[in-house]
Design an enzyme around this catalytic site. Structure first.
Site, PDB file in Angstrom:
ATOM      1  N   ASN A  17       0.834  -1.201   0.000  1.00  0.00           N
ATOM      2  CA  ASN A  17       0.000   0.000   0.000  1.00  0.00           C
ATOM      3  C   ASN A  17       0.864   1.244   0.000  1.00  0.00           C
ATOM      4  O   ASN A  17       2.005   1.224   0.477  1.00  0.00           O
ATOM      5  CB  ASN A  17      -0.855   0.044   1.280  1.00  0.00           C
ATOM      6  CG  ASN A  17      -1.691  -1.189   1.466  1.00  0.00           C
ATOM      7  OD1 ASN A  17      -2.476  -1.558   0.603  1.00  0.00           O
ATOM      8  ND2 ASN A  17      -1.528  -1.840   2.606  1.00  0.00           N
TER       9      ASN A  17
ATOM     10  N   ASP B 187       6.396  15.692  18.455  1.00  0.00           N
ATOM     11  CA  ASP B 187       6.644  17.039  17.954  1.00  0.00           C
ATOM     12  C   ASP B 187       8.142  17.316  18.069  1.00  0.00           C
ATOM     13  O   ASP B 187       8.702  17.236  19.168  1.00  0.00           O
ATOM     14  CB  ASP B 187       5.922  18.085  18.804  1.00  0.00           C
ATOM     15  CG  ASP B 187       4.408  18.068  18.622  1.00  0.00           C
ATOM     16  OD1 ASP B 187       3.920  17.414  17.695  1.00  0.00           O
ATOM     17  OD2 ASP B 187       3.737  18.753  19.421  1.00  0.00           O
TER      18      ASP B 187
ATOM     19  N   HIS C 295       8.873  22.144  14.785  1.00  0.00           N
ATOM     20  CA  HIS C 295       7.418  22.246  14.624  1.00  0.00           C
ATOM     21  C   HIS C 295       6.932  23.640  15.014  1.00  0.00           C
ATOM     22  O   HIS C 295       5.939  24.128  14.462  1.00  0.00           O
ATOM     23  CB  HIS C 295       6.746  21.176  15.486  1.00  0.00           C
ATOM     24  CG  HIS C 295       5.250  21.210  15.508  1.00  0.00           C
ATOM     25  ND1 HIS C 295       4.486  21.384  14.373  1.00  0.00           N
ATOM     26  CD2 HIS C 295       4.364  21.085  16.533  1.00  0.00           C
ATOM     27  CE1 HIS C 295       3.201  21.350  14.705  1.00  0.00           C
ATOM     28  NE2 HIS C 295       3.096  21.199  16.007  1.00  0.00           N
TER      29      HIS C 295
ATOM     30  N   HIS D  74       3.847  23.964  23.444  1.00  0.00           N
ATOM     31  CA  HIS D  74       4.570  23.978  22.174  1.00  0.00           C
ATOM     32  C   HIS D  74       5.637  25.078  22.188  1.00  0.00           C
ATOM     33  O   HIS D  74       6.795  24.859  21.827  1.00  0.00           O
ATOM     34  CB  HIS D  74       3.609  24.218  21.006  1.00  0.00           C
ATOM     35  CG  HIS D  74       2.770  23.035  20.639  1.00  0.00           C
ATOM     36  ND1 HIS D  74       1.576  22.739  21.252  1.00  0.00           N
ATOM     37  CD2 HIS D  74       2.958  22.066  19.701  1.00  0.00           C
ATOM     38  CE1 HIS D  74       1.062  21.640  20.710  1.00  0.00           C
ATOM     39  NE2 HIS D  74       1.875  21.215  19.772  1.00  0.00           N
TER      40      HIS D  74
HETATM   41 MN    MN Z   1       2.101  17.561  16.945  1.00  0.00          MN
END
Ligand code: MN
Length: 268
Positions: free
Chosen positions: A71, A84, A88, A216
């Site tokens: 696939n 992350d 990012h 983040h």
């Molecule tokens: Mn993320």
């Protein structure tokens, strides 16, 4: 004369494999299986979303491939259980991409803080510095290179996009970390990274925090990592297990779906 506290005796690795074979060491899968129905982040307009994961059949023991099945995969980087990387976020833009993360940073002890009772009462629960300090008084200080894992019980929603994101007219209601605690974790603790059971490392309503999405911003801006959509954290002790995070080494990638496993010593 070595001053290392880690034994260099080759039996360490033999004992590790023997422990897994005997069941003394349990291998716990913390990963949400990856399929087209795995819950994923939905950013509100005007922001653009990643594609979900999907499989595209190329052959299945038929004319395009009579003896084999294979696939294509289609996926965003930040889908399902994933890491992350610093690049990012704008604060980590000059840092490592996911292929450049030093492998020793991806293997470390797990420090599990359980706030599932608090989250049961309040889905918008935020981890504060004093929660982590209370955990440290009970379990010892966060050690260098450890992964702080936030157990919230949210993994029970991991098969339902609707429940997992928990959106109403006021936005998404999922637990996370306060802006103050995010800054403190990034700047004042020696963790390698932070792991959540939710769709991201920030709380559902963290877009309204200062700075927006502070986990983040602070973590990735301080060369620390995030892993999300973890499961089975209830099978880990508060301390004493070992986490192995295994993302694809996507060159230039800002993150990657990852298999995350923990080794737990059941003899303790
Ligand atoms: Mn993320």
């Amino acid at each position: 004369m070595t001053t290392s506290s880690v034994s260099t005796d080759a039996t360490v690795l033999v004992d590790l494999v023997a422990g897994i074979a005997s069941g003394d060491l349990d291998v716990v899968d913390l990963t949400n299986p990856l399929s087209s129905t795995t819950p994923a982040l939905r950013l509100p307009a005007p922001f653009a979303n990643l594609i979900d994961f999907s499989l595209e059949e190329v052959s299945a023991y038929n004319e395009p491939g009579p003896f084999w099945r294979h696939n294509n995969i289609h996926t965003g980087e930040h889908i399902g259980t994933h890491i992350d990387a610093p690049v990012h976020w704008i604060s980590g833009r000059d840092g490592h991409d996911v292929s450049q993360i030093p492998l020793p940073r991806l293997i470390g002890t797990a420090s599990v803080i359980d706030v599932s009772a608090e989250v049961e009462q309040n889905p918008d629960f935020l981890l504060e510095i004093e929660h982590v300090q209370a955990w440290e008084r009970e379990n010892g200080e966060l050690t260098a290179g450890t992964w702080l894992l936030l157990r919230t019980g949210w993994d029970r929603f991991a098969n339902s996009q609707e429940q997992f994101l928990n959106v109403d007219e006021n936005g998404s209601h999922t637990p996370g970390v306060s802006a103050e605690c995010a800054k403190w974790l990034a700047e004042e603790t020696p963790i390698s990274g932070f792991g959540s059971e939710t769709v991201g490392i920030d709380a559902g309503n963290a877009g309204a925090f200062d700075p927006p999405f502070p986990m983040h911003y602070h973590l990735l801006g301080h060369d620390k990592y995030g892993i999300t959509s973890l499961q089975n954290l209830d099978k880990l002790p508060a301390t004493g297990s070992v986490l192995i995070v295994s993302p694809l080494p996507i060159v230039g990638g800002t993150g990657s779906p990852a298999r995350v496993i923990a080794l737990v010593d059941r003899r303790q």
